[in-house]
Write an enzyme that holds these catalytic residues in place. Structure first.
Site, PDB file in Angstrom:
ATOM      1  N   LYS A   1      -6.038  19.373  -1.087  1.00  0.00           N
ATOM      2  CA  LYS A   1      -5.628  18.541   0.047  1.00  0.00           C
ATOM      3  C   LYS A   1      -4.177  18.096  -0.100  1.00  0.00           C
ATOM      4  CE  LYS A   1      -6.667  13.955   0.192  1.00  0.00           C
ATOM      5  NZ  LYS A   1      -5.442  13.162   0.448  1.00  0.00           N
ATOM      6  N   ASN A   2      -3.838  17.599  -1.283  1.00  0.00           N
ATOM      7  CA  ASN A   2      -2.506  17.019  -1.445  1.00  0.00           C
ATOM      8  C   ASN A   2      -1.398  18.064  -1.539  1.00  0.00           C
ATOM      9  OD1 ASN A   2      -3.641  14.538  -1.306  1.00  0.00           O
ATOM     10  ND2 ASN A   2      -3.367  13.996  -3.469  1.00  0.00           N
TER      11      ASN A   2
ATOM     12  N   ARG B   1      -1.878   8.479   5.909  1.00  0.00           N
ATOM     13  CA  ARG B   1      -0.538   8.098   5.464  1.00  0.00           C
ATOM     14  C   ARG B   1       0.365   9.298   5.234  1.00  0.00           C
ATOM     15  NH1 ARG B   1       0.537   3.514   3.405  1.00  0.00           N
ATOM     16  NH2 ARG B   1       2.075   4.604   2.168  1.00  0.00           N
TER      17      ARG B   1
ATOM     18  N   CYS C   1      -2.763   0.059   2.995  1.00  0.00           N
ATOM     19  CA  CYS C   1      -4.060   0.716   3.048  1.00  0.00           C
ATOM     20  C   CYS C   1      -4.963   0.058   2.024  1.00  0.00           C
ATOM     21  CB  CYS C   1      -3.945   2.231   2.861  1.00  0.00           C
ATOM     22  SG  CYS C   1      -3.837   2.746   1.174  1.00  0.00           S
TER      23      CYS C   1
ATOM     24  N   ARG D   1       1.548   0.280  -0.574  1.00  0.00           N
ATOM     25  CA  ARG D   1       2.093   1.627  -0.402  1.00  0.00           C
ATOM     26  C   ARG D   1       3.298   1.697   0.539  1.00  0.00           C
ATOM     27  NH1 ARG D   1      -2.920   5.815  -0.239  1.00  0.00           N
ATOM     28  NH2 ARG D   1      -1.360   7.228  -1.073  1.00  0.00           N
ATOM     29  N   PRO D   2       4.407   1.090   0.160  1.00  0.00           N
ATOM     30  CA  PRO D   2       5.611   1.174   0.997  1.00  0.00           C
ATOM     31  C   PRO D   2       6.220   2.578   0.972  1.00  0.00           C
ATOM     32  CG  PRO D   2       6.104   0.049  -1.072  1.00  0.00           C
ATOM     33  CD  PRO D   2       4.632   0.324  -1.078  1.00  0.00           C
ATOM     34  N   VAL D   3       7.183   2.828   1.874  1.00  0.00           N
ATOM     35  CA  VAL D   3       7.870   4.134   1.890  1.00  0.00           C
ATOM     36  C   VAL D   3       9.380   3.933   1.715  1.00  0.00           C
ATOM     37  CG1 VAL D   3       6.134   5.449   3.173  1.00  0.00           C
ATOM     38  CG2 VAL D   3       7.846   4.133   4.434  1.00  0.00           C
ATOM     39  N   ASP D   4       9.739   2.835   1.043  1.00  0.00           N
ATOM     40  CA  ASP D   4      11.161   2.508   0.887  1.00  0.00           C
ATOM     41  C   ASP D   4      11.938   3.578   0.123  1.00  0.00           C
ATOM     42  OD1 ASP D   4       9.377   1.450  -1.177  1.00  0.00           O
ATOM     43  OD2 ASP D   4      11.179   0.686  -2.146  1.00  0.00           O
TER      44      ASP D   4
ATOM     45  N   ASP E   1      -6.099   9.305  -9.044  1.00  0.00           N
ATOM     46  CA  ASP E   1      -7.141   9.841  -8.161  1.00  0.00           C
ATOM     47  C   ASP E   1      -8.426  10.228  -8.911  1.00  0.00           C
ATOM     48  OD1 ASP E   1      -5.577   9.438  -5.965  1.00  0.00           O
ATOM     49  OD2 ASP E   1      -5.048  11.537  -5.639  1.00  0.00           O
TER      50      ASP E   1
ATOM     51  N   ILE F   1      -0.920   2.630 -11.016  1.00  0.00           N
ATOM     52  CA  ILE F   1      -0.237   3.185  -9.839  1.00  0.00           C
ATOM     53  C   ILE F   1      -0.456   2.325  -8.594  1.00  0.00           C
ATOM     54  CG2 ILE F   1       0.052   5.234  -8.380  1.00  0.00           C
ATOM     55  CD1 ILE F   1       0.822   5.862 -11.214  1.00  0.00           C
TER      56      ILE F   1
ATOM     57  N   ARG G   1     -12.537  13.021   4.423  1.00  0.00           N
ATOM     58  CA  ARG G   1     -11.073  13.187   4.442  1.00  0.00           C
ATOM     59  C   ARG G   1     -10.631  14.117   3.323  1.00  0.00           C
ATOM     60  NH1 ARG G   1      -8.177   8.312   3.221  1.00  0.00           N
ATOM     61  NH2 ARG G   1      -6.609   9.928   3.080  1.00  0.00           N
TER      62      ARG G   1
HETATM   63  C1  UD1 Z   1       0.068  10.704  -3.500  1.00  0.00           C
HETATM   64  C2  UD1 Z   1      -1.272  11.327  -3.237  1.00  0.00           C
HETATM   65  C3  UD1 Z   1      -2.393  10.365  -3.609  1.00  0.00           C
HETATM   66  C4  UD1 Z   1      -2.214   9.859  -5.039  1.00  0.00           C
HETATM   67  C5  UD1 Z   1      -0.807   9.329  -5.256  1.00  0.00           C
HETATM   68  C6  UD1 Z   1      -0.521   8.977  -6.698  1.00  0.00           C
HETATM   69  C7  UD1 Z   1      -0.782  12.822  -1.389  1.00  0.00           C
HETATM   70  C8  UD1 Z   1      -0.953  13.144   0.038  1.00  0.00           C
HETATM   71  N1  UD1 Z   1      -1.342  11.693  -1.834  1.00  0.00           N
HETATM   72  O1  UD1 Z   1       0.166   9.570  -2.649  1.00  0.00           O
HETATM   73  O2  UD1 Z   1      -3.631  11.052  -3.492  1.00  0.00           O
HETATM   74  O3  UD1 Z   1      -3.133   8.816  -5.282  1.00  0.00           O
HETATM   75  O4  UD1 Z   1       0.162  10.316  -4.857  1.00  0.00           O
HETATM   76  O5  UD1 Z   1      -0.739  10.072  -7.517  1.00  0.00           O
HETATM   77  O6  UD1 Z   1      -0.195  13.569  -2.125  1.00  0.00           O
HETATM   78  N2  UD1 Z   1       5.784   3.614  -3.781  1.00  0.00           N
HETATM   79  C9  UD1 Z   1       6.761   2.711  -3.428  1.00  0.00           C
HETATM   80  N3  UD1 Z   1       7.717   3.119  -2.527  1.00  0.00           N
HETATM   81  C10 UD1 Z   1       7.712   4.361  -1.965  1.00  0.00           C
HETATM   82  C11 UD1 Z   1       6.736   5.277  -2.347  1.00  0.00           C
HETATM   83  C12 UD1 Z   1       5.771   4.873  -3.259  1.00  0.00           C
HETATM   84  O7  UD1 Z   1       6.778   1.575  -3.901  1.00  0.00           O
HETATM   85  O8  UD1 Z   1       8.618   4.637  -1.161  1.00  0.00           O
HETATM   86  C13 UD1 Z   1       4.745   3.221  -4.752  1.00  0.00           C
HETATM   87  C14 UD1 Z   1       3.322   3.238  -4.178  1.00  0.00           C
HETATM   88  O9  UD1 Z   1       3.022   2.045  -3.501  1.00  0.00           O
HETATM   89  C15 UD1 Z   1       2.495   3.458  -5.422  1.00  0.00           C
HETATM   90  C16 UD1 Z   1       3.386   4.357  -6.284  1.00  0.00           C
HETATM   91  O10 UD1 Z   1       4.689   4.211  -5.761  1.00  0.00           O
HETATM   92  O11 UD1 Z   1       2.305   2.227  -6.082  1.00  0.00           O
HETATM   93  C17 UD1 Z   1       3.031   5.825  -6.267  1.00  0.00           C
HETATM   94  O12 UD1 Z   1       2.811   6.221  -4.934  1.00  0.00           O
HETATM   95  P1  UD1 Z   1       3.079   7.700  -4.409  1.00  0.00           P
HETATM   96  O13 UD1 Z   1       3.233   8.647  -5.533  1.00  0.00           O
HETATM   97  O14 UD1 Z   1       4.161   7.639  -3.403  1.00  0.00           O
HETATM   98  O15 UD1 Z   1       1.714   7.990  -3.658  1.00  0.00           O
HETATM   99  P2  UD1 Z   1       1.589   8.913  -2.393  1.00  0.00           P
HETATM  100  O16 UD1 Z   1       2.646   9.944  -2.438  1.00  0.00           O
HETATM  101  O17 UD1 Z   1       1.452   8.078  -1.168  1.00  0.00           O
END
Ligand code: UD1
Length: 417
Positions: free
Chosen positions: A22-23, A93, A117, A122-125, A305, A327, A397
């Site tokens: 999936k990922n 997401r 979530c 889970r920010p995207v900054d 995961d 994480i 999902r």
């Molecule tokens: C991906 C996986 C998810 C897995 C996760 C961690 C996909 C579609 N999903 O999620 O199954 O659980 O990796 O292995 O591939 N963070 C920030 N700012 C950001 C981005 C992330 O603070 O801009 C933080 C997140 O809140 C979290 C950590 O970084 O605490 C890791 O998150 P991230 O690796 O980004 O997870 P996803 O890519 O969303």
């Protein structure tokens, strides 16, 4: 709403083929936005998240053709409509993965902010700051990320923390940027490598994927390609844990052990016998399981995961296990549900202490997120009597035909409406 009814107590036995990841599938589908030519993906898993992504890409103008034997052809011949609306992003997401490709291809993009979530904020900054470093003008207004850039340029980006989709978004954006982008502290997850291989087959110039420094030399355009999606390491790990916890013996095919070393090591430590072949893994439980401590961290360390599934296993193992989640800040919701089945678990912040009990007893429980649901399934397979799991749309999902696959291994499980 569908529920899953499990009658526990049957050791899983038999052979099962693992689906595509999936990922890996989700970012790979977004890569179709980067080219006017068709992208043909094979080994695409049949999952709700994949269907949601196809719907989102379809709305953007990508022509989607479902092909035989798990193939999907994606063709974005014209200019895509560069918008990802809230109603789709909030259900998945990973829709944020369209941001980088849309911006690189169209010069602008409007993608809804995913919001929080169940498992954390889970920010995207980091996605946003990386694109800004590449010259994008980004505003966050009315719940949407509005990004503009005539043409992105190469940049050195140091990610504050390791982010999987962040690395993928920036890597995709950088393929069409002017000049070279270096992403430091990049995620090393195998799904990032799978995406890089596909992008390179499309004409991108990416080096270092799978290490923490990814270098992308931008090109003027990308072309079509074919790509077979890697096996799902989390699905693989989930069935291995289920087999170990039930005292079973399974052989999983169409998968790889090298993408799952940390979890396999833990299963061996718990006392399971594991035999690895080039594209298959065989697990045989031997006697009672021993408790195994787990500390989640970015790849190649133990994956977040797989944390919930190992909590389920520890519930019935001998001894006490300490589980630390580093994480996500709220990823122990399965613990309270596991306690309803008789588990002995204490939570303090990011740490869970699981004391093994002799047996679990079936009960009605509620799934709260994808991997939490998987842990409840494992617990239900182990428990005496019937376990009814509510809200299993979370499972749909991310697990392809779960009850069918489990039934094939002898489990007594059925979906009830
Ligand atoms: C991906 C996986 C998810 C897995 C996760 C961690 C996909 C579609 N999903 O999620 O199954 O659980 O990796 O292995 O591939 N963070 C920030 N700012 C950001 C981005 C992330 O603070 O801009 C933080 C997140 O809140 C979290 C950590 O970084 O605490 C890791 O998150 P991230 O690796 O980004 O997870 P996803 O890519 O969303």
């Amino acid at each position: 709403m569908d529920k899953l009814l499990i009658e526990g107590g049957v050791p899983l036995a038999g052979e099962l083929a693992i689906s595509g990841a999936k990922n890996a599938a989700l970012p790979l589908m977004c890569a179709a936005l980067l080219t006017r030519e068709p992208l043909r993906l094979a080994n695409v898993p049949h999952l709700k998240d994949v269907a949601t992504m196809l719907q989102l890409l379809g709305r953007m103008g990508v022509a989607v053709t479902i092909e035989e034997s798990d193939g999907v052809l994606l063709h974005c011949a014209g200019d895509p409509l560069p918008e990802a609306p809230y109603e789709l992003v909030r259900t998945m997401r990973a829709s944020i993965l369209t941001l980088g490709p849309l911006l690189a291809r169209c010069g602008h993009a409007r993608v809804s902010l995913p919001g929080g979530c169940a498992i954390g904020a889970r920010p995207v900054d980091i996605h946003i700051r990386g694109l800004q470093a590449m010259g994008a003008d980004i505003r966050v207004e009315h719940g949407y990320v509005e990004a503009r850039a005539e043409r992105l340029h190469g940049a050195k980006i140091v990610c504050d923390l390791v982010t999987v989709t962040g690395t993928e978004n920036l890597m995709m954006a950088a393929t069409l940027a002017e000049g070279t982008t270096v992403i430091e502290n990049a995620a090393r997850e195998p799904e990032v490598t799978d995406l890089a291989e596909c992008l390179n087959a499309m004409g991108a110039r990416i080096a270092g994927a799978g290490t923490d420094i990814v270098t992308v030399e931008g090109v003027a355009r990308l072309h079509g390609a074919r790509h077979g999606i890697m096996p799902d390491r989390i699905e693989t790990g989930t069935y291995l844990v289920a087999a170990a916890a039930t005292g079973g013996h399974v052989r999983l095919t169409r998968t790889r052990a090298d993408i799952l070393d940390a979890a396999i090591e833990k299963l061996r430590e718990a006392g399971a016998d594991i035999r690895v072949e080039a594209d298959a893994i065989e697990l045989q439980a031997r006697g009672p399981l021993q408790a195994v401590g787990v500390h989640t961290a970015p790849y190649p360390a133990f994956p977040t995961d797989m944390q919930a599934q190992f909590m389920a296993l520890n519930c019935i193992a001998r001894g006490t296990a300490v589980i630390t989640e580093t994480i996500f800040e709220n990823r122990f919701m399965h613990a309270v549900e596991l306690k309803r089945l008789g588990a002995d678990i204490d939570i303090a912040g990011a740490t869970a202490v699981v004391r093994g009990v002799a047996a679990l007893d079936g009960a009605t429980v509620m799934a709260t997120d994808l991997r939490a649901s998987a842990s409840l399934v494992i617990a239900g397979l182990v428990a005496r009597g019937e376990t009814l799991i509510d809200r299993i749309y979370h499972l749909d999902r991310g697990y392809e035909r779960l009850e069918e696959k489990l039934s094939r291994l002898g489990a007594r499980v059925r979906r009830v409406r």
